[in-house]
Motif scaffolding. Structure first.
Motif, mmCIF file in Angstrom:
data_model
loop_
_atom_site.group_PDB
_atom_site.id
_atom_site.type_symbol
_atom_site.label_atom_id
_atom_site.label_comp_id
_atom_site.label_asym_id
_atom_site.label_seq_id
_atom_site.Cartn_x
_atom_site.Cartn_y
_atom_site.Cartn_z
ATOM 1 N N LYS A 81 -10.929 -8.151 15.163
ATOM 2 C CA LYS A 81 -11.470 -8.774 16.376
ATOM 3 C C LYS A 81 -12.996 -8.778 16.407
ATOM 4 C CE LYS A 81 -7.433 -7.776 19.252
ATOM 5 N NZ LYS A 81 -6.910 -7.052 20.430
ATOM 6 N N SER A 82 -13.614 -7.821 15.727
ATOM 7 C CA SER A 82 -15.077 -7.751 15.702
ATOM 8 C C SER A 82 -15.671 -8.580 14.566
ATOM 9 C CB SER A 82 -15.528 -6.295 15.570
ATOM 10 O OG SER A 82 -15.100 -5.752 14.321
ATOM 11 N N GLY A 83 -14.811 -9.227 13.764
ATOM 12 C CA GLY A 83 -15.304 -10.051 12.664
ATOM 13 C C GLY A 83 -15.482 -9.298 11.362
ATOM 14 N N GLU A 84 -15.128 -7.986 11.348
ATOM 15 C CA GLU A 84 -15.232 -7.180 10.134
ATOM 16 C C GLU A 84 -13.977 -7.376 9.272
ATOM 17 O OE1 GLU A 84 -17.796 -5.429 9.273
ATOM 18 O OE2 GLU A 84 -18.940 -5.199 11.142
ATOM 19 N N TRP A 85 -14.158 -7.307 7.958
ATOM 20 C CA TRP A 85 -13.012 -7.383 7.052
ATOM 21 C C TRP A 85 -12.235 -6.064 7.092
ATOM 22 C CZ3 TRP A 85 -11.002 -11.619 5.211
ATOM 23 C CH2 TRP A 85 -11.808 -12.743 4.991
ATOM 24 N N ALA A 86 -10.926 -6.161 7.122
ATOM 25 C CA ALA A 86 -10.067 -4.977 7.141
ATOM 26 C C ALA A 86 -8.860 -5.228 6.252
ATOM 27 C CB ALA A 86 -9.610 -4.667 8.565
ATOM 28 N N CYS A 87 -8.343 -4.159 5.647
ATOM 29 C CA CYS A 87 -7.127 -4.237 4.847
ATOM 30 C C CYS A 87 -6.181 -3.136 5.326
ATOM 31 C CB CYS A 87 -7.421 -4.066 3.351
ATOM 32 S SG CYS A 87 -8.237 -5.497 2.597
ATOM 33 N N ALA A 88 -5.086 -3.525 5.952
ATOM 34 C CA ALA A 88 -4.121 -2.568 6.487
ATOM 35 C C ALA A 88 -2.989 -2.367 5.493
ATOM 36 C CB ALA A 88 -3.568 -3.074 7.807
ATOM 37 N N GLU A 89 -2.584 -1.110 5.284
ATOM 38 C CA GLU A 89 -1.459 -0.849 4.383
ATOM 39 C C GLU A 89 -0.174 -1.312 5.044
ATOM 40 O OE1 GLU A 89 0.568 2.689 1.671
ATOM 41 O OE2 GLU A 89 -1.139 3.141 2.972
ATOM 42 N N ASP A 90 0.610 -2.100 4.310
ATOM 43 C CA ASP A 90 1.840 -2.668 4.856
ATOM 44 C C ASP A 90 3.083 -2.093 4.203
ATOM 45 O OD1 ASP A 90 1.133 -4.224 6.938
ATOM 46 O OD2 ASP A 90 1.369 -6.147 5.954
ATOM 47 N N GLY A 91 2.950 -0.939 3.552
ATOM 48 C CA GLY A 91 4.117 -0.300 2.947
ATOM 49 C C GLY A 91 3.951 -0.062 1.466
ATOM 50 N N ARG A 92 4.860 0.717 0.922
ATOM 51 C CA ARG A 92 4.855 1.037 -0.506
ATOM 52 C C ARG A 92 6.274 1.343 -0.931
ATOM 53 N NH1 ARG A 92 1.364 6.590 -0.279
ATOM 54 N NH2 ARG A 92 -0.152 5.153 0.632
ATOM 55 N N ARG A 93 6.627 1.013 -2.163
ATOM 56 C CA ARG A 93 7.983 1.233 -2.648
ATOM 57 C C ARG A 93 8.169 2.672 -3.138
ATOM 58 N NH1 ARG A 93 10.950 -3.395 -4.000
ATOM 59 N NH2 ARG A 93 10.677 -4.823 -2.253
ATOM 60 N N ASN A 94 7.184 3.186 -3.836
ATOM 61 C CA ASN A 94 7.328 4.521 -4.417
ATOM 62 C C ASN A 94 5.952 5.133 -4.603
ATOM 63 O OD1 ASN A 94 8.593 6.748 -5.437
ATOM 64 N ND2 ASN A 94 9.052 5.872 -7.427
ATOM 65 N N TRP A 95 5.872 6.455 -4.520
ATOM 66 C CA TRP A 95 4.595 7.103 -4.738
ATOM 67 C C TRP A 95 4.834 8.553 -5.143
ATOM 68 C CZ3 TRP A 95 2.817 11.226 -1.649
ATOM 69 C CH2 TRP A 95 3.604 11.512 -0.537
ATOM 70 N N SER A 96 3.838 9.145 -5.798
ATOM 71 C CA SER A 96 3.921 10.549 -6.222
ATOM 72 C C SER A 96 2.508 11.116 -6.275
ATOM 73 C CB SER A 96 4.594 10.660 -7.594
ATOM 74 O OG SER A 96 3.860 9.962 -8.568
ATOM 75 N N GLN A 97 2.431 12.457 -6.221
ATOM 76 C CA GLN A 97 1.132 13.138 -6.260
ATOM 77 C C GLN A 97 1.170 14.253 -7.282
ATOM 78 O OE1 GLN A 97 0.554 14.268 -2.086
ATOM 79 N NE2 GLN A 97 -1.059 12.717 -1.906
ATOM 80 N N LYS A 98 -0.011 14.548 -7.834
ATOM 81 C CA LYS A 98 -0.128 15.695 -8.746
ATOM 82 C C LYS A 98 -1.567 16.191 -8.699
ATOM 83 C CE LYS A 98 1.079 13.168 -12.210
ATOM 84 N NZ LYS A 98 1.433 12.678 -13.573
ATOM 85 N N HIS A 99 -1.734 17.487 -9.030
ATOM 86 C CA HIS A 99 -3.060 18.088 -9.114
ATOM 87 C C HIS A 99 -3.506 18.082 -10.571
ATOM 88 C CE1 HIS A 99 -3.747 19.645 -5.014
ATOM 89 N NE2 HIS A 99 -2.428 19.644 -4.943
ATOM 90 N N LEU A 100 -4.755 17.651 -10.797
ATOM 91 C CA LEU A 100 -5.319 17.575 -12.136
ATOM 92 C C LEU A 100 -6.458 18.581 -12.273
ATOM 93 C CD1 LEU A 100 -5.635 13.664 -12.252
ATOM 94 C CD2 LEU A 100 -3.667 15.061 -12.909
ATOM 95 N N ALA A 101 -6.640 19.037 -13.494
ATOM 96 C CA ALA A 101 -7.728 19.969 -13.768
ATOM 97 C C ALA A 101 -9.080 19.251 -13.682
ATOM 98 C CB ALA A 101 -7.562 20.578 -15.149
ATOM 99 N N VAL A 102 -10.074 19.921 -13.104
ATOM 100 C CA VAL A 102 -11.419 19.377 -13.046
ATOM 101 C C VAL A 102 -12.080 19.544 -14.413
ATOM 102 C CG1 VAL A 102 -13.677 19.553 -11.973
ATOM 103 C CG2 VAL A 102 -11.630 19.892 -10.597
ATOM 104 N N LYS A 103 -12.588 18.463 -14.959
ATOM 105 C CA LYS A 103 -13.203 18.542 -16.303
ATOM 106 C C LYS A 103 -14.584 19.134 -16.216
ATOM 107 C CE LYS A 103 -10.687 14.714 -18.357
ATOM 108 N NZ LYS A 103 -10.781 13.423 -19.061
#
Length: 271
Positions: A249-271
């Motif tokens: 409404k303010s004229g700014e560009w926006a991208c709203a998440e509309d869903g996802r089929r699958n997702w996963s998370q993991k912790h990685l070592a800091v190099k």
């Protein structure tokens, strides 16, 4: 006198016929005819606006929740309204496939299936096919490296709609949620699924998050995000994520998440 009686009799017949038509019209259910659906969308035919359904934003069996159909017009995305659930906020979500939605009656059957014990072989298979959030152990990336460079371009009001612009807007969306931590967004695929003008229908706007009359660009993407913490990096992989991009409404560009089929998370070592 005879003519008057005949006239009254004819009027009564006409009124009875009109009443029959009204009853028939009221009795017709508001279900879209099967032949009006695009090829591959026929599974949407039984669902009507206002129906209570079971819907899974991630597509996983463990993420089904009670929602309500808010739009199911042929030629446009099917949408449901859901309350806040797990990590997802309350709002409107797009239904992209029949595996993500089912009638409420199936929820009890699904609960019974979950209660049945599984053998060890089945459990191992499920773990491989449906990775849950992994918080134990430190792993290296198995596909692609985390990048923390900001994407090129800007998201100014006068910027023209483009793939580069929307990637930048999505990056800024994730960056702004992380309170100053380093954030990276890597897109493996980024495809325009559909664009349409957000118009008003009998059940409301086609996309209730965008202003009426705005052009909505719907993208399908496989991507991953990385957030850098002191002792590790949290990587989130999203398969078949969907974003709706538009000017708000303010004229700014926006991208709203509309869903996802699958997702996963993991912790990685800091190099």
């Amino acid at each position: 006198m005879k003519k008057q009686n005949e006239s009254n009799w004819q009027k009564q017949l006409l009124l009875a016929a009109m009443a029959s038509v009204v009853v028939l019209l009221v009795a017709i259910p508001s279900v879209v005819a099967q032949d009006q659906w695009d090829k591959g969308d026929e599974w949407r035919a039984p669902y009507k606006v206002g129906d209570s359904v079971q819907f899974s934003i991630s597509g996983r069996a463990s993420d089904f929740q009670k929602c309500k159909v808010s739009n199911n017009e042929p030629g446009f995305p099917m949408r449901v309204e859901c309350d806040a659930f797990k990590q997802w906020t309350a709002g409107s979500y797009v239904v992209y496939g029949k595996s993500s939605i089912r009638p409420p009656a199936q929820s009890a059957e699904n609960a019974q299936d979950k209660a049945k014990p599984k053998d060890e072989t089945q459990n191992k298979t499920d773990e491989q096919e449906q990775p849950e959030n992994q918080t134990g152990g430190i792993e290296r990336p198995d596909e692609g490296e985390c990048q923390f460079n900001e994407p090129a371009g800007t998201s100014l009001k006068n910027a023209r709609a483009s793939e580069q612009l929307f990637k930048r807007v999505i990056y800024e969306r994730y960056r702004d949620m992380e309170s100053g931590r380093k954030v990276g967004v890597t897109f493996k695929t980024f495809t325009l699924n559909k664009s349409f003008v957000n118009r008003l229908t009998g059940s409301g706007l086609l996309h209730d998050g965008a202003p009426q009359g705005a052009t909505v660009y719907r993208y399908k993407t496989d991507f991953f995000t990385c957030v850098k913490y002191t002792d590790s990096i949290l990587r989130t992989d999203i398969q078949e994520g969907y974003f709706a991009c538009f000017k708000d409404k303010s004229g700014e560009w926006a991208c709203a998440e509309d869903g996802r089929r699958n997702w996963s998370q993991k912790h990685l070592a800091v190099k």
